[in-house]
Design a protein around this motif. Structure first.
Motif, PDB file in Angstrom:
ATOM      1  N   LEU A 254       0.835  -1.200   0.000  1.00  0.00           N
ATOM      2  CA  LEU A 254       0.000   0.000   0.000  1.00  0.00           C
ATOM      3  C   LEU A 254       0.873   1.255   0.000  1.00  0.00           C
ATOM      4  CD1 LEU A 254      -2.672  -1.099   2.623  1.00  0.00           C
ATOM      5  CD2 LEU A 254      -2.947  -0.973   0.152  1.00  0.00           C
ATOM      6  N   MET A 255       0.440   2.244  -0.779  1.00  0.00           N
ATOM      7  CA  MET A 255       1.184   3.491  -0.872  1.00  0.00           C
ATOM      8  C   MET A 255       0.864   4.370   0.343  1.00  0.00           C
ATOM      9  SD  MET A 255       2.974   3.122  -3.606  1.00  0.00           S
ATOM     10  CE  MET A 255       3.537   4.765  -4.107  1.00  0.00           C
ATOM     11  N   GLY A 256       1.678   5.382   0.518  1.00  0.00           N
ATOM     12  CA  GLY A 256       1.505   6.301   1.629  1.00  0.00           C
ATOM     13  C   GLY A 256       0.591   7.461   1.280  1.00  0.00           C
ATOM     14  N   PRO A 257       0.339   8.312   2.250  1.00  0.00           N
ATOM     15  CA  PRO A 257      -0.520   9.472   2.014  1.00  0.00           C
ATOM     16  C   PRO A 257       0.123  10.419   0.997  1.00  0.00           C
ATOM     17  CG  PRO A 257       0.587   9.644   4.137  1.00  0.00           C
ATOM     18  CD  PRO A 257       0.894   8.280   3.610  1.00  0.00           C
ATOM     19  N   PRO A 258      -0.686  11.158   0.249  1.00  0.00           N
ATOM     20  CA  PRO A 258      -0.133  12.106  -0.733  1.00  0.00           C
ATOM     21  C   PRO A 258       0.817  13.087  -0.058  1.00  0.00           C
ATOM     22  CG  PRO A 258      -2.502  11.875  -1.030  1.00  0.00           C
ATOM     23  CD  PRO A 258      -2.168  11.155   0.244  1.00  0.00           C
ATOM     24  N   PRO A 259       2.012  13.278  -0.631  1.00  0.00           N
ATOM     25  CA  PRO A 259       2.990  14.184  -0.020  1.00  0.00           C
ATOM     26  C   PRO A 259       2.456  15.602   0.155  1.00  0.00           C
ATOM     27  CG  PRO A 259       3.988  12.921  -1.803  1.00  0.00           C
ATOM     28  CD  PRO A 259       2.537  12.592  -1.826  1.00  0.00           C
ATOM     29  N   GLY A 260       1.507  15.997  -0.714  1.00  0.00           N
ATOM     30  CA  GLY A 260       0.948  17.342  -0.580  1.00  0.00           C
ATOM     31  C   GLY A 260       0.314  17.565   0.787  1.00  0.00           C
TER      32      GLY A 260
ATOM     33  N   THR B 147      25.388  11.449   2.607  1.00  0.00           N
ATOM     34  CA  THR B 147      25.108  11.511   1.173  1.00  0.00           C
ATOM     35  C   THR B 147      23.806  12.269   0.979  1.00  0.00           C
ATOM     36  OG1 THR B 147      26.288   9.480   0.640  1.00  0.00           O
ATOM     37  CG2 THR B 147      24.567  10.174  -0.882  1.00  0.00           C
ATOM     38  N   PHE B 148      23.923  13.396   0.299  1.00  0.00           N
ATOM     39  CA  PHE B 148      22.796  14.297   0.072  1.00  0.00           C
ATOM     40  C   PHE B 148      22.367  14.167  -1.383  1.00  0.00           C
ATOM     41  CE2 PHE B 148      21.077  18.255  -1.496  1.00  0.00           C
ATOM     42  CZ  PHE B 148      20.231  18.686  -0.493  1.00  0.00           C
ATOM     43  N   LEU B 149      21.104  13.833  -1.603  1.00  0.00           N
ATOM     44  CA  LEU B 149      20.579  13.668  -2.964  1.00  0.00           C
ATOM     45  C   LEU B 149      19.478  14.697  -3.191  1.00  0.00           C
ATOM     46  CD1 LEU B 149      20.409  11.880  -5.598  1.00  0.00           C
ATOM     47  CD2 LEU B 149      18.657  10.550  -4.389  1.00  0.00           C
ATOM     48  N   VAL B 150      19.476  15.286  -4.388  1.00  0.00           N
ATOM     49  CA  VAL B 150      18.425  16.258  -4.697  1.00  0.00           C
ATOM     50  C   VAL B 150      17.959  16.053  -6.128  1.00  0.00           C
ATOM     51  CG1 VAL B 150      20.083  18.062  -5.395  1.00  0.00           C
ATOM     52  CG2 VAL B 150      17.801  18.721  -4.560  1.00  0.00           C
ATOM     53  N   SER B 151      16.656  16.202  -6.333  1.00  0.00           N
ATOM     54  CA  SER B 151      16.094  16.150  -7.683  1.00  0.00           C
ATOM     55  C   SER B 151      15.979  17.582  -8.207  1.00  0.00           C
ATOM     56  CB  SER B 151      14.732  15.460  -7.655  1.00  0.00           C
ATOM     57  OG  SER B 151      13.906  16.025  -6.659  1.00  0.00           O
ATOM     58  N   ALA B 152      15.733  17.713  -9.503  1.00  0.00           N
ATOM     59  CA  ALA B 152      15.712  19.047 -10.131  1.00  0.00           C
ATOM     60  C   ALA B 152      16.966  19.799  -9.715  1.00  0.00           C
ATOM     61  CB  ALA B 152      14.447  19.821  -9.746  1.00  0.00           C
ATOM     62  N   ALA B 153      18.097  19.109  -9.842  1.00  0.00           N
ATOM     63  CA  ALA B 153      19.329  19.555  -9.187  1.00  0.00           C
ATOM     64  C   ALA B 153      19.967  20.781  -9.822  1.00  0.00           C
ATOM     65  CB  ALA B 153      20.341  18.406  -9.168  1.00  0.00           C
ATOM     66  N   ASP B 219      13.330  16.895  -1.976  1.00  0.00           N
ATOM     67  CA  ASP B 219      12.421  16.505  -3.050  1.00  0.00           C
ATOM     68  C   ASP B 219      11.500  17.630  -3.491  1.00  0.00           C
ATOM     69  OD1 ASP B 219      11.085  14.448  -4.738  1.00  0.00           O
ATOM     70  OD2 ASP B 219       9.369  14.946  -3.480  1.00  0.00           O
ATOM     71  N   ALA B 220      11.495  17.901  -4.784  1.00  0.00           N
ATOM     72  CA  ALA B 220      10.558  18.875  -5.327  1.00  0.00           C
ATOM     73  C   ALA B 220       9.629  18.205  -6.341  1.00  0.00           C
ATOM     74  CB  ALA B 220      11.321  20.006  -6.009  1.00  0.00           C
ATOM     75  N   ILE B 221       9.616  16.878  -6.370  1.00  0.00           N
ATOM     76  CA  ILE B 221       9.007  16.122  -7.461  1.00  0.00           C
ATOM     77  C   ILE B 221       7.814  15.288  -7.005  1.00  0.00           C
ATOM     78  CG2 ILE B 221       9.445  14.387  -9.227  1.00  0.00           C
ATOM     79  CD1 ILE B 221      11.249  16.634  -9.769  1.00  0.00           C
ATOM     80  N   GLY B 222       7.993  14.512  -5.958  1.00  0.00           N
ATOM     81  CA  GLY B 222       6.960  13.556  -5.542  1.00  0.00           C
ATOM     82  C   GLY B 222       6.920  12.364  -6.487  1.00  0.00           C
ATOM     83  N   GLY B 223       5.782  11.657  -6.491  1.00  0.00           N
ATOM     84  CA  GLY B 223       5.540  10.588  -7.445  1.00  0.00           C
ATOM     85  C   GLY B 223       6.592   9.482  -7.405  1.00  0.00           C
ATOM     86  N   ASP B 224       6.921   8.982  -8.587  1.00  0.00           N
ATOM     87  CA  ASP B 224       7.793   7.820  -8.669  1.00  0.00           C
ATOM     88  C   ASP B 224       9.231   8.136  -8.249  1.00  0.00           C
ATOM     89  OD1 ASP B 224       8.251   5.039  -9.422  1.00  0.00           O
ATOM     90  OD2 ASP B 224       9.549   5.920 -10.953  1.00  0.00           O
ATOM     91  N   LEU B 241      10.276  17.418   1.845  1.00  0.00           N
ATOM     92  CA  LEU B 241       9.304  17.533   0.766  1.00  0.00           C
ATOM     93  C   LEU B 241       8.989  19.004   0.565  1.00  0.00           C
ATOM     94  CD1 LEU B 241       6.756  14.827   2.013  1.00  0.00           C
ATOM     95  CD2 LEU B 241       8.666  14.496   0.430  1.00  0.00           C
ATOM     96  N   CYS B 242       9.281  19.537  -0.622  1.00  0.00           N
ATOM     97  CA  CYS B 242       8.948  20.952  -0.821  1.00  0.00           C
ATOM     98  C   CYS B 242       8.254  21.217  -2.137  1.00  0.00           C
ATOM     99  CB  CYS B 242      10.171  21.829  -0.642  1.00  0.00           C
ATOM    100  SG  CYS B 242      11.290  21.839  -2.022  1.00  0.00           S
ATOM    101  N   GLY B 243       7.921  20.200  -2.886  1.00  0.00           N
ATOM    102  CA  GLY B 243       7.216  20.451  -4.136  1.00  0.00           C
ATOM    103  C   GLY B 243       6.718  19.168  -4.754  1.00  0.00           C
ATOM    104  N   LEU B 244       5.897  19.309  -5.779  1.00  0.00           N
ATOM    105  CA  LEU B 244       5.223  18.148  -6.365  1.00  0.00           C
ATOM    106  C   LEU B 244       5.195  18.246  -7.879  1.00  0.00           C
ATOM    107  CD1 LEU B 244       2.268  17.956  -3.828  1.00  0.00           C
ATOM    108  CD2 LEU B 244       4.050  16.244  -4.146  1.00  0.00           C
TER     109      LEU B 244
END
Lengths: 331, 331
Positions: A254-260, B147-153, B219-224, B241-244
């Motif tokens: 099961l997936m988690g709650p929406p990050p929003g 180890t620091f990972l960022v999307s939309a880097a 994370d600014a992406i969410g989803g997969d 979490l700061c964006g979707l």
């Protein structure tokens, strides 16, 4: 020499476990080796995480069909080949579902009663109590007048967590699945409010009981319950994740709650694994036992008698029909 | 009196916004009222959160079709009816996509250049810079050798966050979508490693670049993408979490990563909203500008010229084709 009784996992359950997924077996009394102790088991603990183990997927390892079913027990040392233990000591071990077991002394620990029933070493003074205590003490950051919400609220983790949160100044609300459980959390465990999700829409119930939002949510469920709560988090809410009851009987992940929802609330979500908090055990036992003696902490147990009823008791627990900490008393 | 130019939201976009979702309009120069200032806009900021606003769903409010498109700008006061501002002051405001605007003085603030281009007040020294700074300072709990990972880097939030994390002792890895972006984060922003998810399976890339797991994920992406990272979190990881972005162009509400991944890692997941961290703005501007001057912090901008190109630049940004902070320069 007398035979002993063990419960064997017959097959991996499909969905909610059935009593028939287990079978009894008689086997000769084991002989403890060097560094081992022979334990006569008094109480067996039934816990939700065992459902993950019999699916073969739990961080502490799986149980294969044909093997003795895993579980924590409290018992008495009847033969010792370790300088650490004497005959007559009361011990906690991971002996599994059996009347007697030879275990490595290093995997057992002595249990104090604190003047309370020994079975509590599997509940409010044991692993569930430590889960609750560590979650509140290290992760929940309880502030006076916080609204604290917990699911599986009449169980040993939820009820202990809420009572510690209440003692720290929070208003406490519990999610339960029967009028009997609702009465118990209100009357005995002194929660401020209760939601019976079988009688009331869960989201409506959260709105009714947590009108200013949920400041702290202690979750053992995941799935839709977690999502529903996250829709009504207060700003800066804390969410403690310590179990996945919604998933244990399912093949799906099961997936988690929406990050929003987490972003909107500026929430803090923490994963809790009790193994990390062993250093708090003595403090937890001292505090929880004192609170039980003073009447500030209630507990309840759902006791089945005899290993022959363990499978059925576990099936009952995994369908939410137990009421309180599930224990099997072994004569 | 001269006409001014505004960009109007023509319709709510379906999926990725198109330039044709916007139209230009000429309108008479507005007259500022009491307590207002008239601003000539120099730079318009294009930001991912605007995609949420034009769907009508963002915590800061939506934009209705037929209205001037929302956005932050930097400009110059050309007429003042407020004791707080003098003609010639450089100001940040939420004037929207327009060449001139009359705004309440209370919604504007003076901007310092710190000896750097004024457009940075919309990027590394503005809202994206504050998002990154607050996330690292208040939530990421960076430890040496993390180890620091960022999307939309290569974007303004991700690149600033990683560079602050590097200055705090972390090894930094960025997820990007082109070789050009990969080169920039390695050569200019001095990341330790890069994953180009269009050339390499994302999960393989995380395994390759973060062999001991991810300690901090911004994370600014969410989803997969969020789910893939959560599968490889180190123990006690922090996820900010700061964006979707994965959701902004979608009608679906995407679910979060399976809670079991958070529990397994004993991770801490934090929702970040920049509005909460206004108190850090002066400190952030001082630090980030000093780092830029000393060469410790690189930034890059994707500049379009003229309001007539704003819609197309926004469409480019929302399909990930921008490279750096998206700015529209208004002559």
């Amino acid at each position: 020499m007398a035979d002993i009784t063990q419960v064997i996992l017959e097959r991996r359950p499909n969905g909610v476990p059935q009593a028939s997924d287990f079978r009894l077996e008689s086997t000769p009394l084991p002989t403890p080796g060097e560094g081992q102790i022979l334990i006569k088991v008094h109480y067996l603990s039934l816990d939700p995480y065992l459902r993950g183990k019999i699916s073969g997927r739990h961080m502490s390892g799986g149980v294969e069909p044909g093997s003795v079913m895993a579980g924590e027990t409290v018992g008495e040392v009847v033969e010792s080949h370790s300088p650490e233990f004497a005959v007559g000591d009361t011990v906690h071990s991971f002996s599994g579902w059996c009347s007697h077991a030879a275990v490595d002394a290093s995997t057992a620990r002595k249990v104090q009663s604190h003047g309370l029933p020994l079975s509590l070493a599997l509940g409010a003074l044991g692993m569930p109590g430590l889960t609750a205590y560590a979650g509140i003490k290290r992760l929940a950051d309880i502030r006076a007048n916080d609204t604290f919400l917990v699911s599986a609220a009449s169980g040993p983790v939820g009820s202990v967590a809420a009572q510690i949160a209440r003692l720290a100044g929070a208003r406490t609300v519990g999610i339960v699945g029967s009028p009997q459980k609702s009465d118990w959390i209100l009357d005995e465990a002194r929660f401020d409010d209760a939601i019976n999700y079988r009688e009331e829409d869960l989201r409506d119930g959260i709105r009714r009981t947590c009108p200013d939002g949920v400041d702290v949510y202690f979750d053992a469920i995941g799935g839709d319950v977690l999502e529903a709560v996250c829709e009504q988090l207060a700003l800066q809410a804390r969410v403690i994740l310590c179990g996945l009851l919604a998933q244990y009987n399912s093949k799906e992940r099961l997936m988690g709650p929406p990050p929003g929802l987490i972003i909107r609330a500026r929430a803090h979500m923490h994963g809790l694994v009790v193994y990390d908090h062993e250093d708090l055990r003595a403090e937890m036992e001292a505090k929880n036992s004192a609170w039980i003696h003073s009447g500030d902490m209630a507990y309840n147990e759902d006791v089945a008698d005899g290993l022959e009823n363990a499978g059925e008791a576990f099936a009952r627990q995994m369908s939410g029909k137990n009421f309180g900490k599930s224990i099997v008393r072994i004569s």
